[in-house]
Design an enzyme around this catalytic site. Structure first.
Site, PDB file in Angstrom:
ATOM      1  N   ARG A 129      58.542 -53.949  10.077  1.00 59.34           N
ATOM      2  CA  ARG A 129      59.067 -54.652  11.254  1.00 59.34           C
ATOM      3  C   ARG A 129      57.988 -55.512  11.948  1.00 59.34           C
ATOM      4  O   ARG A 129      57.668 -55.347  13.109  1.00 59.34           O
ATOM      5  CB  ARG A 129      59.676 -53.678  12.259  1.00 59.34           C
ATOM      6  CG  ARG A 129      60.652 -52.663  11.696  1.00 59.34           C
ATOM      7  CD  ARG A 129      61.926 -53.207  11.131  1.00 59.34           C
ATOM      8  NE  ARG A 129      62.820 -53.783  12.100  1.00 59.34           N
ATOM      9  CZ  ARG A 129      63.702 -53.110  12.822  1.00 59.34           C
ATOM     10  NH1 ARG A 129      63.744 -51.808  12.711  1.00 59.34           N
ATOM     11  NH2 ARG A 129      64.499 -53.735  13.684  1.00 59.34           N
ATOM     12  N   ARG A 174      71.077 -43.047  19.578  1.00 58.87           N
ATOM     13  CA  ARG A 174      70.464 -44.326  19.957  1.00 58.87           C
ATOM     14  C   ARG A 174      71.462 -45.469  19.879  1.00 58.87           C
ATOM     15  O   ARG A 174      71.375 -46.428  20.634  1.00 58.87           O
ATOM     16  CB  ARG A 174      69.290 -44.633  19.010  1.00 58.87           C
ATOM     17  CG  ARG A 174      68.072 -43.768  19.196  1.00 58.87           C
ATOM     18  CD  ARG A 174      66.938 -44.310  18.359  1.00 58.87           C
ATOM     19  NE  ARG A 174      66.882 -45.758  18.535  1.00 58.87           N
ATOM     20  CZ  ARG A 174      66.511 -46.596  17.554  1.00 58.87           C
ATOM     21  NH1 ARG A 174      66.177 -46.139  16.381  1.00 58.87           N
ATOM     22  NH2 ARG A 174      66.477 -47.895  17.768  1.00 58.87           N
ATOM     23  N   LYS A 231      75.375 -52.946  21.013  1.00 60.32           N
ATOM     24  CA  LYS A 231      74.014 -52.472  21.316  1.00 60.32           C
ATOM     25  C   LYS A 231      73.021 -53.621  21.186  1.00 60.32           C
ATOM     26  O   LYS A 231      72.178 -53.832  22.058  1.00 60.32           O
ATOM     27  CB  LYS A 231      73.629 -51.362  20.345  1.00 60.32           C
ATOM     28  CG  LYS A 231      72.140 -51.025  20.327  1.00 60.32           C
ATOM     29  CD  LYS A 231      71.757 -49.948  19.346  1.00 60.32           C
ATOM     30  CE  LYS A 231      71.550 -50.438  17.953  1.00 60.32           C
ATOM     31  NZ  LYS A 231      70.254 -51.047  17.670  1.00 60.32           N
ATOM     32  N   ASN A 232      73.113 -54.384  20.095  1.00 56.47           N
ATOM     33  CA  ASN A 232      72.097 -55.406  19.821  1.00 56.47           C
ATOM     34  C   ASN A 232      72.250 -56.668  20.663  1.00 56.47           C
ATOM     35  O   ASN A 232      71.397 -57.537  20.636  1.00 56.47           O
ATOM     36  CB  ASN A 232      72.047 -55.730  18.326  1.00 56.47           C
ATOM     37  CG  ASN A 232      71.508 -54.560  17.536  1.00 56.47           C
ATOM     38  OD1 ASN A 232      70.959 -53.615  18.106  1.00 56.47           O
ATOM     39  ND2 ASN A 232      71.671 -54.593  16.228  1.00 56.47           N
ATOM     40  N   CYS A 254      59.155 -48.724  11.646  1.00 50.74           N
ATOM     41  CA  CYS A 254      60.121 -47.632  11.847  1.00 50.74           C
ATOM     42  C   CYS A 254      60.574 -47.187  10.455  1.00 50.74           C
ATOM     43  O   CYS A 254      60.076 -47.663   9.443  1.00 50.74           O
ATOM     44  CB  CYS A 254      61.297 -48.100  12.685  1.00 50.74           C
ATOM     45  SG  CYS A 254      62.348 -49.230  11.803  1.00 50.74           S
ATOM     46  N   ASP A 306      73.104 -53.844   8.597  1.00 55.63           N
ATOM     47  CA  ASP A 306      73.431 -52.698   9.455  1.00 55.63           C
ATOM     48  C   ASP A 306      74.702 -51.989   9.033  1.00 55.63           C
ATOM     49  O   ASP A 306      75.034 -50.946   9.595  1.00 55.63           O
ATOM     50  CB  ASP A 306      73.567 -53.153  10.917  1.00 55.63           C
ATOM     51  CG  ASP A 306      72.246 -53.601  11.490  1.00 55.63           C
ATOM     52  OD1 ASP A 306      72.246 -54.189  12.590  1.00 55.63           O
ATOM     53  OD2 ASP A 306      71.215 -53.392  10.821  1.00 55.63           O
TER      54      ASP A 306
HETATM   55  C1  EPZ Z   1      67.644 -57.005  14.563  1.00 56.46           C
HETATM   56  O1  EPZ Z   1      66.381 -56.463  14.239  1.00 56.46           O
HETATM   57  C2  EPZ Z   1      68.533 -55.807  14.876  1.00 56.46           C
HETATM   58  N1  EPZ Z   1      68.004 -55.064  16.014  1.00 56.46           N
HETATM   59  C3  EPZ Z   1      68.627 -54.887  13.654  1.00 56.46           C
HETATM   60  O2  EPZ Z   1      69.548 -53.844  13.976  1.00 56.46           O
HETATM   61  C4  EPZ Z   1      69.176 -55.691  12.478  1.00 56.46           C
HETATM   62  O3  EPZ Z   1      69.190 -54.866  11.327  1.00 56.46           O
HETATM   63  C5  EPZ Z   1      68.288 -56.921  12.229  1.00 56.46           C
HETATM   64  O4  EPZ Z   1      68.201 -57.717  13.440  1.00 56.46           O
HETATM   65  C6  EPZ Z   1      68.834 -57.801  11.116  1.00 56.46           C
HETATM   66  O5  EPZ Z   1      70.123 -58.200  11.410  1.00 56.46           O
HETATM   67  C7  EPZ Z   1      68.224 -55.541  17.262  1.00 56.46           C
HETATM   68  O6  EPZ Z   1      68.815 -56.584  17.468  1.00 56.46           O
HETATM   69  C8  EPZ Z   1      67.699 -54.705  18.388  1.00 56.46           C
HETATM   70  P1  EPZ Z   1      64.833 -59.390  12.006  1.00 56.46           P
HETATM   71  P2  EPZ Z   1      65.100 -57.467  14.083  1.00 56.46           P
HETATM   72  O7  EPZ Z   1      63.721 -59.908  12.841  1.00 56.46           O
HETATM   73  O8  EPZ Z   1      65.205 -58.556  15.059  1.00 56.46           O
HETATM   74  C9  EPZ Z   1      61.269 -59.779   8.956  1.00 56.46           C
HETATM   75  C10 EPZ Z   1      70.346 -51.631  14.018  1.00 56.46           C
HETATM   76  O9  EPZ Z   1      70.574 -50.787  13.129  1.00 56.46           O
HETATM   77  N2  EPZ Z   1      60.476 -60.289  10.086  1.00 56.46           N
HETATM   78  O10 EPZ Z   1      66.019 -60.256  11.749  1.00 56.46           O
HETATM   79  O11 EPZ Z   1      63.867 -56.642  14.076  1.00 56.46           O
HETATM   80  C11 EPZ Z   1      61.548 -58.287   9.095  1.00 56.46           C
HETATM   81  O12 EPZ Z   1      60.488 -57.528   8.576  1.00 56.46           O
HETATM   82  C12 EPZ Z   1      69.078 -52.472  13.950  1.00 56.46           C
HETATM   83  O13 EPZ Z   1      71.110 -51.850  14.995  1.00 56.46           O
HETATM   84  C13 EPZ Z   1      59.193 -60.767   9.830  1.00 56.46           C
HETATM   85  O14 EPZ Z   1      58.718 -60.761   8.690  1.00 56.46           O
HETATM   86  O15 EPZ Z   1      65.362 -58.011  12.612  1.00 56.46           O
HETATM   87  C14 EPZ Z   1      62.815 -58.087   8.297  1.00 56.46           C
HETATM   88  O16 EPZ Z   1      62.470 -57.927   6.931  1.00 56.46           O
HETATM   89  C15 EPZ Z   1      68.212 -52.142  12.766  1.00 56.46           C
HETATM   90  N3  EPZ Z   1      58.449 -61.239  10.868  1.00 56.46           N
HETATM   91  C16 EPZ Z   1      63.546 -59.424   8.453  1.00 56.46           C
HETATM   92  O17 EPZ Z   1      62.579 -60.351   8.990  1.00 56.46           O
HETATM   93  C17 EPZ Z   1      58.935 -61.267  12.153  1.00 56.46           C
HETATM   94  O18 EPZ Z   1      58.209 -61.729  13.067  1.00 56.46           O
HETATM   95  C18 EPZ Z   1      64.707 -59.367   9.413  1.00 56.46           C
HETATM   96  O19 EPZ Z   1      64.216 -58.889  10.630  1.00 56.46           O
HETATM   97  C19 EPZ Z   1      60.242 -60.761  12.395  1.00 56.46           C
HETATM   98  C20 EPZ Z   1      60.995 -60.288  11.342  1.00 56.46           C
END
Ligand code: EPZ
Length: 462
Positions: free
Chosen positions: A145, A425, A46-47, A140, A333
């Site tokens: 996020r 989803r 999915k990701n 969410c 995840d």
């Molecule tokens: C991706 O989300 C995945 N989603 C998530 O999968 C996954 O849990 C996550 O990466 C971590 O591996 C998709 O790929 C569609 P991050 P993403 O940016 O990109 C902080 C699932 O269940 N952050 O790595 O949103 C954020 O708050 C989903 O399949 C900032 O502070 O994750 C978090 O604490 C859930 N500022 C941490 O980084 C930013 O600009 C990791 O978030 C971006 C992120």
């Protein structure tokens, strides 16, 4: 050339619950303690699918993406691309995308608000058109996020980015309309920010270096997709990615990696029901942390072939401590799913969720099933219990739903799960795959509740 496209939702055969209103009318009933056996086919990731669909905007030509799972989120991403004027056509597990004509650079709020991943379009739109207007994705269930790292990185690449009335307005000043390569350090190895900036940099002038980049397999998958379109990217999968911009990208035919989180979920399904299950296709290196933790509690994971894994449960499972971390650490995840397993371990386990600030909401529901878990901040203490008991529970987010399904498979009696839209989803045909290996479950209308003693196969009340 892709012929005239039909309404995207008509083409992506997503689960019927997709059309249901947010508060689902159906529930999933699971009769637990059934031994499972057999083979499970793992779908495309999915990701990877979501970000690669956005990446197709970088190319003004046909792209064919294979092994695309049929998920609500994929259907929603398709709707968003369609709203920009992109042509899409589903052909079995392949998706044909033609972004030669992007009619507009603004994604509709009502679509973006339903899919956070739609924010991925900002980098490609900006790189292709020199302008992008994308509503801020809300928070969410699992956290706020934020997208500050995406915004800061785009500014470093020379874009003018303003946030007004909940929308990110990004554009490139001057006539050239090309971003400029830059050296960018990410405060945290954000998967999304790494992917947004890598995509934007593929068409920038000069070289971009992303430091402290995310190393997830889906980041590597996206990099490989972009390279297949002619992008020049090296270092994906390490914490430093170097992108040398090119003027344009060309069409490609690309196949997505298998979903490591779906595979991990089924490994846990085998362990929690004390069943042997064989999964394929999988890439074992993508599951190293999960496999190590399964072995540490007394299960085993055997590689019967290069892309096949088999879970062999232990007689009893011991306790272990888990700390979620960016790849190659234990994946956030998989945290909820593994917690479900540890509720039945002998001994006490500690899970520390370090990636998201609110990703322990499944604890209350697992405790309703007889688990013994206490939470302090982002740390959960799981005291193993001998048995879980089926109960009506509510899913709070995608991976929490999977954890409740796993707990239901192990529990005594019937578990009834509400709010199935979370599950639809992110898992392609989860119920069908579980039924095929012997699980006893059914999805029914909520108002057609069966007495808990009734099991599938018995006649439904008329
Ligand atoms: C991706 O989300 C995945 N989603 C998530 O999968 C996954 O849990 C996550 O990466 C971590 O591996 C998709 O790929 C569609 P991050 P993403 O940016 O990109 C902080 C699932 O269940 N952050 O790595 O949103 C954020 O708050 C989903 O399949 C900032 O502070 O994750 C978090 O604490 C859930 N500022 C941490 O980084 C930013 O600009 C990791 O978030 C971006 C992120």
């Amino acid at each position: 050339m892709i012929p005239e496209d039909r309404p995207i939702t008509a083409q992506l055969n997503t689960p019927s619950s997709h059309s249901l209103p947010e508060e689902d009318q159906s529930v999933l009933q699971i009769w637990g303690r059934q031994p499972l056996a057999g083979q499970v086919k793992i779908s495309g990731a999915k990701n990877s699918a979501l970000v690669i669909m956005a990446g197709a905007l970088l190319c003004a030509d046909d792209c064919r993406i294979r092994n695309v799972p049929s998920l609500v989120d994929v259907s929603r991403m398709g709707e968003i691309l369609s709203s920009l004027g992109v042509k899409l056509r589903r052909q079995g597990d392949a998706l044909e995308i033609n972004a030669s004509h992007i009619g507009q650079a603004k994604a509709p709020y009502e679509l973006v608000s339903q899919l956070r991943a739609s924010f991925f379009i900002i980098g490609p739109l900006l790189a292709r058109l020199g302008v992008a207007r994308v509503p801020l994705p809300g928070g969410c269930a699992i956290g706020a996020r934020p997208v500050d790292l995406h915004v800061r990185g785009l500014r470093a690449l020379g874009a003018d980015v303003q946030i007004e009335h909940g929308t990110v307005h990004a554009y490139i000043r001057g006539s050239k309309q090309r971003l400029k390569g830059a050296r960018i350090y990410l405060d945290c190895p954000s998967v999304g920010a790494t992917e947004t900036l890598m995509m934007a940099a593929t068409l920038a002038e000069g070289e971009t270096i992303l430091e402290n980049a995310a190393q997830e397999p889906e980041v590597v998958d996206l990099a490989n997709f972009c390279r297949a379109m002619g992008a020049r990217i090296r270092g994906a999968g390490t914490n430093t990615i170097v992108i040398s911009g090119v003027p344009s990208l060309h069409s490609t035919d690309y196949s997505i990696i298998p979903d490591r989180i779906e595979a991990g979920t089924f490994l846990v399904a085998g362990a929690i029901t004390h069943s042997e299950l064989s999964l394929a296709p999988v890439i074992p290196d993508h599951l190293a942390a999960v496999i190590a933790k399964l072995r540490s509690i007394g299960a085993d994971v055997i590689s019967d072939a290069p892309n096949r894994l088999r879970i062999v449960p232990g007689q009893r499972h011991g306790a272990t401590d888990i700390k979620t971390l960016p790849f190659p650490g234990f994946p956030t995840d998989m945290q909820a799913q593994f917690m479900a397993l540890l509720t039945l371990s002998e001994g006490n386990s500690i899970i520390t969720e370090t990636v998201f600030e609110n990703r322990l909401r499944h604890v209350a529901e697992l405790n309703r099933m007889g688990a013994d878990i206490t939470v302090k901040g982002n740390i959960a203490l799981i005291r193993g219990v001998p048995m879980l008991s089926g109960a009506p529970v509510v899913a709070t987010d995608l991976r929490a739903s999977a954890a409740l399904v796993l707990a239901g498979l192990a529990a005594e009696g019937m578990t009834q799960i509400q709010c199935l839209h979370h599950l639809d989803r992110g898992y392609e045909n989860l119920e069908g795959k579980l039924l095929e290996v012997g699980a006893r479950l059914r999805r029914i209308d909520a108002d057609m509740e069966l007495p808990s003693s009734e099991a599938p196969g018995s006649p439904l009340p008329t």
